[in-house]
Scaffold this motif. Structure first.
Motif, PDB file in Angstrom:
ATOM      1  N   ALA A 232     -34.446  -7.109  63.271  1.00  0.00           N
ATOM      2  CA  ALA A 232     -34.304  -8.442  63.873  1.00  0.00           C
ATOM      3  C   ALA A 232     -35.653  -8.922  64.410  1.00  0.00           C
ATOM      4  N   ALA A 233     -36.389  -7.996  65.052  1.00  0.00           N
ATOM      5  CA  ALA A 233     -37.708  -8.361  65.584  1.00  0.00           C
ATOM      6  C   ALA A 233     -38.632  -8.795  64.450  1.00  0.00           C
ATOM      7  N   ARG A 235     -37.799 -10.129  61.615  1.00  0.00           N
ATOM      8  CA  ARG A 235     -37.409 -11.477  61.165  1.00  0.00           C
ATOM      9  C   ARG A 235     -37.914 -12.531  62.143  1.00  0.00           C
ATOM     10  N   ARG A 236     -37.739 -12.219  63.440  1.00  0.00           N
ATOM     11  CA  ARG A 236     -38.168 -13.174  64.467  1.00  0.00           C
ATOM     12  C   ARG A 236     -39.665 -13.440  64.370  1.00  0.00           C
ATOM     13  N   LEU A 237     -40.432 -12.385  64.073  1.00  0.00           N
ATOM     14  CA  LEU A 237     -41.891 -12.511  64.049  1.00  0.00           C
ATOM     15  C   LEU A 237     -42.402 -12.936  62.664  1.00  0.00           C
ATOM     16  N   SER A 381     -44.157 -10.018  71.485  1.00  0.00           N
ATOM     17  CA  SER A 381     -42.996  -9.684  70.651  1.00  0.00           C
ATOM     18  C   SER A 381     -41.770  -9.362  71.505  1.00  0.00           C
ATOM     19  N   CYS A 384     -39.732 -13.563  76.388  1.00  0.00           N
ATOM     20  CA  CYS A 384     -38.680 -14.551  76.150  1.00  0.00           C
ATOM     21  C   CYS A 384     -39.237 -15.974  76.137  1.00  0.00           C
ATOM     22  N   LEU A 397     -33.541 -10.166  72.252  1.00  0.00           N
ATOM     23  CA  LEU A 397     -34.136 -11.407  71.748  1.00  0.00           C
ATOM     24  C   LEU A 397     -33.609 -11.756  70.356  1.00  0.00           C
ATOM     25  N   ASP A 399     -32.644 -12.901  66.878  1.00  0.00           N
ATOM     26  CA  ASP A 399     -33.237 -13.838  65.929  1.00  0.00           C
ATOM     27  C   ASP A 399     -33.717 -15.120  66.605  1.00  0.00           C
ATOM     28  N   ALA A 400     -34.002 -15.061  67.882  1.00  0.00           N
ATOM     29  CA  ALA A 400     -34.458 -16.250  68.609  1.00  0.00           C
ATOM     30  C   ALA A 400     -35.661 -16.871  67.904  1.00  0.00           C
ATOM     31  N   PRO A 401     -35.911 -18.182  68.145  1.00  0.00           N
ATOM     32  CA  PRO A 401     -37.052 -18.821  67.502  1.00  0.00           C
ATOM     33  C   PRO A 401     -38.330 -18.021  67.746  1.00  0.00           C
ATOM     34  N   ARG A 402     -39.171 -17.944  66.736  1.00  0.00           N
ATOM     35  CA  ARG A 402     -40.282 -16.999  66.833  1.00  0.00           C
ATOM     36  C   ARG A 402     -41.507 -17.561  67.554  1.00  0.00           C
TER      37      ARG A 402
END
Ligand SMILES: [Zn+2]
Ligand SMILES: [Zn+2]
Length: 486
Positions: A232-233, A235-237, A381, A384, A397, A399-402
């Protein structure tokens, strides 16, 4: 350690080996190998002393450790020193290449020339095994765990330290020598040099990540909450990779690394000690640090820096050093002439030492800056994005907006991860590190960001200018030197 190995291996692979000044080839061989055996005998004696001291004087463990570190260092340096002496004074390289006529056999001459050094290093690991075992068994941190067997311990060290340095060099030299053997007349042609450079690049870019995975015996991180979290991290990044690998060190090492300039093959390696010793959000922060190296293109930068530096130094060497023998007759004329072959060899060694010193200084500086940049990315990374947040209370965190800005909790999480990694690896907080800076300095910088967030953009701006200046200066130097030498 790997850096020292690299230098010694380059030394052994220099095209000219000095001839023996006065010894009979048999004496050279006997003397070279006797030195190696004597050195390994001394490791056994030292090891017996340390084992007794560890058991008899548990209260002075810290002092024992300090002495042990020092003895190990001197011993490694003695191994290197003896090896250089056997090449230069005893003419071991000439015995292998000329007396035994192995110079043209693919890879065999290189391996035999290196053998006294490689065996010396392996015997050193074997010799100090008992000390390492005693240290492990009396440490409170590993109570109840069993230490490696002697051979498993040696195997791990060979793979970890020697493998990664030796394998790419041997693959390159092997292919290169085969090409020369198949097309002897092509070796001076421009296309041949270009092909060699291309081959070297291919090995570094494509083969090394894969070699690392095989040599370090790393397996895919099993599915579960941790893998889910790291995916997930990623993907977020916006980070793409081939796989996340778990690297087995029997809990001895808490470390992480990323390999691969391209998307494929690109691996993130997490050691077992790291995965078992840190909280999930701390592992995510360390993972973020590794992602930061990729996002800021550090590997491409290091590679470009190394290539430009090598070009500058080899072009300079062409200008100021005595020329290498150009044809077979000149080369044969050098044999048996210690003064002449020694002069060329010494000049090459001098060049190599200069290169070593330069890389130690300039690359060390660049690397420490880049590590700091990756540290900041690691903080981001797990941030928040709320500059006044007071804690994440289990907030994932996901999939929050990156690309969120720094938050205090993210910075604190990363600092905790750093401190814990240092503790797990038994690193003193203020011990300087060539490529990473001391833990204390890294933490102090991140803490300063808590109170002065404006330091971050300032740091990024300065680093950008440093990188730009360095690459520009080296490129200009290459152009000037090409004009001067042509
Ligand atoms: Zn790093
Ligand atoms: Zn936060």
């Amino acid at each position: 350690m790997q850096f020292l190995l690299m230098l010694v291996i380059c030394l052994a692979f220099l095209p000219v080996t000095p001839a023996a000044p006065f010894f009979h080839p048999l004496w050279t061989a006997v003397a070279t190998w006797s030195g190696v055996l004597l050195l390994s005998l001394s490791t056994l004696l030292w090891s017996r002393y340390f084992v007794r001291r560890i058991h008899d004087r548990p209260d002075s463990r810290a002092a024992t450790l300090r002495l042990y570190t020092r003895v190990r260092l001197f011993h490694t340096l003695a191994c290197v020193g003896w090896y250089v002496a056997s090449l230069f004074l005893l003419g071991w390289g000439t015995v292998v290449r000329e007396t035994w006529e192995l110079g043209d056999v693919i890879l065999l001459d290189e391996l035999l020339i290196l053998a006294p050094f490689l065996l010396g290093i392996c015997l050193e690991w074997l010799g100090f095994y008992d000390t390492e075992k005693a240290l492990f068994e009396t440490s409170t941190r590993y109570s109840g765990q069993t230490f490696w067997g002697r051979m498993a311990y040696l195997g791990y060290h060979i793979r970890f330290y020697l493998g990664l340095v030796l394998a790419p060099i041997l693959i390159f030299t092997g292919i290169h020598e085969t090409m020369i053997a198949l097309m002897p007349e092509a070796s001076g042609q421009p296309w041949f040099l270009l092909a060699s450079a291309g081959l070297l690049l291919f090995i570094i870019l494509i083969l090394t990540p894969w070699l690392l995975k095989v040599l370090w015996n790393a397996r895919s991180l099993p599915p579960g909450p941790l893998r889910h979290r790291l995916e997930a991290a990623a993907r977020r990044l916006g980070f793409t990779y081939t796989d996340i690998l778990l690297w087995n060190t029997r809990g001895g090492v808490a470390n992480a690394m990323v390999t691969g300039v391209f998307r494929f093959p690109r691996y993130v390696l997490l050691s077992d000690g790291l995965v078992n010793g840190l909280e999930p959000e701390e592992i995510e922060a360390v993972f973020g640090h590794e992602v930061g190296h990729v996002k800021h293109h550090h590997m491409a930068l290091y590679l470009g820096f190394m290539m430009l530096s090598l070009m500058v130094i080899s072009l300079t060497a062409q200008l100021i050093l005595p020329p290498l023998p150009e044809n077979e007759a000149d080369y044969l004329g050098l044999l048996g002439d210690w003064a002449k072959s020694g002069e060329i060899w010494l000049a090459s060694v001098g060049g190599l030492l200069f290169l070593g010193g330069y890389i130690w200084l300039v690359f060390g500086l660049l690397s420490r800056r880049c590590e700091r940049q990756a540290d900041i990315y690691g903080c981001k990374s797990v941030s928040c994005g709320q500059p006044d947040c007071t804690g994440h209370d289990g907030l994932i965190l996901g999939d929050a907006p990156r690309s969120l800005p720094l938050c205090p909790t993210g910075i604190r999480t990363f600092i905790r991860a750093l401190e814990r990694v240092a503790d797990l690896n038994g690193i003193q907080r203020d011990k300087p590190s060539w490529r990473h800076s001391s833990i204390a300095r890294r933490v102090a910088f991140l803490e300063s960001l808590l109170w002065q967030p404006a330091l971050e953009p300032q740091f990024q701006r300065r680093l950008f200018l440093t990188k730009l200046g360095l690459v520009t200066a080296l490129s200009v130097a290459v152009v000037v030197l090409v004009v001067l030498t042509s």
